[in-house]
Design an enzyme around this catalytic site. Structure first.
Site, short mmCIF file in Angstrom:
data_model
loop_
_atom_site.label_atom_id
_atom_site.label_comp_id
_atom_site.label_asym_id
_atom_site.label_seq_id
_atom_site.Cartn_x
_atom_site.Cartn_y
_atom_site.Cartn_z
N TYR A 12 4.64 7.21 10.21
CA TYR A 12 3.73 6.09 9.97
C TYR A 12 4.45 4.95 9.26
O TYR A 12 4.25 3.77 9.58
CB TYR A 12 2.52 6.58 9.16
CG TYR A 12 1.39 5.57 9.11
CD1 TYR A 12 0.61 5.33 10.24
CD2 TYR A 12 1.12 4.85 7.95
CE1 TYR A 12 -0.41 4.39 10.21
CE2 TYR A 12 0.10 3.91 7.92
CZ TYR A 12 -0.66 3.69 9.05
OH TYR A 12 -1.66 2.75 9.02
N LYS B 271 1.64 -0.09 15.19
CA LYS B 271 3.06 -0.07 15.54
C LYS B 271 3.54 -1.26 16.39
O LYS B 271 4.74 -1.51 16.48
CB LYS B 271 3.39 1.22 16.31
CG LYS B 271 3.34 2.46 15.45
CD LYS B 271 4.56 2.54 14.56
CE LYS B 271 4.43 3.58 13.48
NZ LYS B 271 4.70 3.10 12.14
N HIS C 153 0.85 -1.21 0.00
CA HIS C 153 0.00 0.00 0.00
C HIS C 153 0.87 1.25 0.00
O HIS C 153 1.89 1.29 0.70
CB HIS C 153 -0.89 0.03 1.25
CG HIS C 153 -1.95 -1.02 1.25
ND1 HIS C 153 -3.19 -0.83 0.69
CD2 HIS C 153 -1.94 -2.29 1.72
CE1 HIS C 153 -3.91 -1.94 0.83
NE2 HIS C 153 -3.18 -2.84 1.45
N PRO D 202 -3.57 0.26 19.06
CA PRO D 202 -3.34 -0.22 17.70
C PRO D 202 -3.50 0.84 16.61
O PRO D 202 -3.20 0.55 15.44
CB PRO D 202 -4.36 -1.35 17.53
CG PRO D 202 -5.39 -1.12 18.57
CD PRO D 202 -4.73 -0.39 19.70
N TYR E 292 -8.88 4.44 7.98
CA TYR E 292 -9.29 4.87 9.32
C TYR E 292 -10.42 5.88 9.14
O TYR E 292 -10.33 6.74 8.27
CB TYR E 292 -8.16 5.62 10.03
CG TYR E 292 -6.90 4.85 10.36
CD1 TYR E 292 -6.95 3.63 11.02
CD2 TYR E 292 -5.64 5.38 10.07
CE1 TYR E 292 -5.77 2.96 11.36
CE2 TYR E 292 -4.46 4.70 10.40
CZ TYR E 292 -4.54 3.49 11.04
OH TYR E 292 -3.38 2.82 11.37
#
Ligand code: RFL
Ligand code: PHB
Length: 390
Positions: free
Chosen positions: A385, A297, A73, A293, A201
């Site tokens: 990220y 990570k 991704h 979560p 998200y």
């Protein structure tokens, strides 16, 4: 009494990977695991890997199935209520990508790698105790089927997760802990249905939600829930309805629903224990730290801890140098706190807190507005990220 060079407490991803990497350097280890292999492999947990994790797994011969079955991704979408979707664009800002590949599959790959070379994994060990940690000759005792065993070693790796015994073996006047418990959990399901194209998200007044994936026919979804949520009150139909209500219509319409094959609730917590070393005991993974979560990570941190710990032990045997062993705790903790900060920030940004006031909501919205407008903010988020270098 048996002997090994490194006794590893816990056969989750941290313990298995450490054992595999030590073996590649000719260093002997024994894993002592409380559960059965079936139990460990039935756990459904992480799904998103940082670029550094992917590179490391490839470099130690664990990339074949991941590269066949995992999905690359360019980043993760944020679908904020009534706003255009936003991409945490790791490819654009860092040149690096993420990989959707489940912890369950990684654990299977690790068991296969250990089995292929006769790696020793002791299962269903109870009453595990650590001894003589500040001496040069530590040992571990435990029981299997009521029989007492002892293993002498040079080092003990505490890879036994948040509820393990290793961290508790460090005296209370030495161990410092830092903790934040969030007033909500995640209700997650796995279903044998095609996932959305992207990992998404959502930020919504009904609460956070997440669409993720394991394979072309395996979807993973989560919704923010109250900490006292009773699974019995969440039949599949209710879950799907609530999930879709938190997504923009065009994404909700693309969701393929079906029966869940797993359903569970995860609490959200930030936790760090310092130092990550006591004498000959070295903590790695969830044994030393927990992240909520939201930033994906936890598993990635377990992998970076193992990278540092493996290097430290390997340097000790190869050159007789304690240099990396002495630096282990500070080096690992620096990266841990980076991931703690990001996970805490994303959790605060994307969830609805039970005591949230209108002021807090405006600050969240402004934070997101700033992110959408500022290339610098997007680059900073993408860098964290995708994962800081090891
Ligand atoms: P584990 O996996 O907990 O393994 C520890 C092992 O130690 C054993 N054990 C003992 N053995 C011997 N004696 C004792 N006294 C023992 N006590 C315990 C346990 O049985 C177990 O087998 O820790 P490890 O290896 O450090 O791995 C950490 C990861 O499992 C964890 O950080 C991640 O799953 C967190 N996580 C995620 N991480 C990511 O990087 N990306 C994600 O997308 C992501 N999603 C998640 C997650 C965790 C979740 N849950 C359920 C907490 C999503 C969820 C919902
Ligand atoms: C998952 O696929 O389980 C997952 C994905 C992203 C997260 C957490 C979990 O942030």
């Amino acid at each position: 009494m048996k002997r090994t060079q490194v006794a590893i407490i816990g056969g989750g991803p941290a313990g298995l990977l450490l054992s595999h990497m030590l073996h590649l350097d000719g260093i002997d280890s024994v894993i002592i695991e409380r559960q059965s292999r079936e139990h460990v492999l039935a756990r459904i947990r992480a799904g998103v890997l940082e670029d550094g994790t992917v590179q490391l797994l490839r470099s130690v011969g664990l990339g074949t199935r991941m590269d066949q079955e995992g999905k690359v991704h360019d980043g993760t979408l944020i679908a904020w209520q009534n706003r255009p979707t936003f991409l945490i664009d790791t490819k654009k800002y860092t040149g690096r990508q993420m990989m959707a590949y489940g912890q369950t599959a990684i654990t299977q790959d690790l068991y296969a790698a250990r089995d292929a070379v006769g790696g020793q994994i002791i299962e269903q060990a109870s009453d595990v105790q650590l001894h003589d940690l500040t001496s040069a000759t530590p040992s571990v005792t435990f029981q299997v089927d009521g029989e007492q065993h002892q293993i002498a070693c040079d080092f003990i790796a505490g890879c036994d997760g948040f509820h393990g015994v290793s961290r508790l073996s460090i005296p209370g006047d030495i161990l410092k802990t830092f903790e934040r418990v969030y007033p909500f959990g995640w209700l997650g399901i796995m279903s044998e249905t095609p996932p959305l194209e992207d990992i998404v998200y959502t930020q919504h007044e009904r609460g956070f939600a997440l669409a993720s994936q394991r394979s072309p026919m395996l979807s993973r979804y989560y919704i923010q829930c109250r900490t006292d949520t009773d699974l019995a009150e969440w039949p599949d139909d209710r879950f799907w309805e609530e999930l879709k209500a938190r997504f923009p219509k065009e994404l909700a319409d693309q969701m393929v629903t079906g029966p869940s094959i797993e359903k569970s609730i995860a609490p959200l917590r930030s936790f760090v224990a310092e130092p990550m070393r006591y004498g000959r005991l070295f903590l790695a993974g969830d044994a030393a730290h927990i992240v909520p979560p939201t930033g994906a990570k936890g598993l990635n941190l377990a992998v970076s801890d193992v990278f540092y710990l493996h290097r430290a032990i390997e340097t000790f045997y190869a050159r007789g140098s304690s240099e990396h062993l002495d630096a282990y705790s500070a080096t690992a903790l620096n990266r841990v706190w980076g991931a703690e900060r990001l996970s805490w920030w994303l959790t605060k940004l994307l969830h609805v807190f039970p005591d949230q006031e209108a002021f807090d909501t405006r600050v969240q919205q402004n934070e997101f507005d700033h992110l959408c407008r500022s290339e610098a903010a997007q680059a900073a988020l993408a860098e964290q990220y995708v994962g800081l270098p090891f």
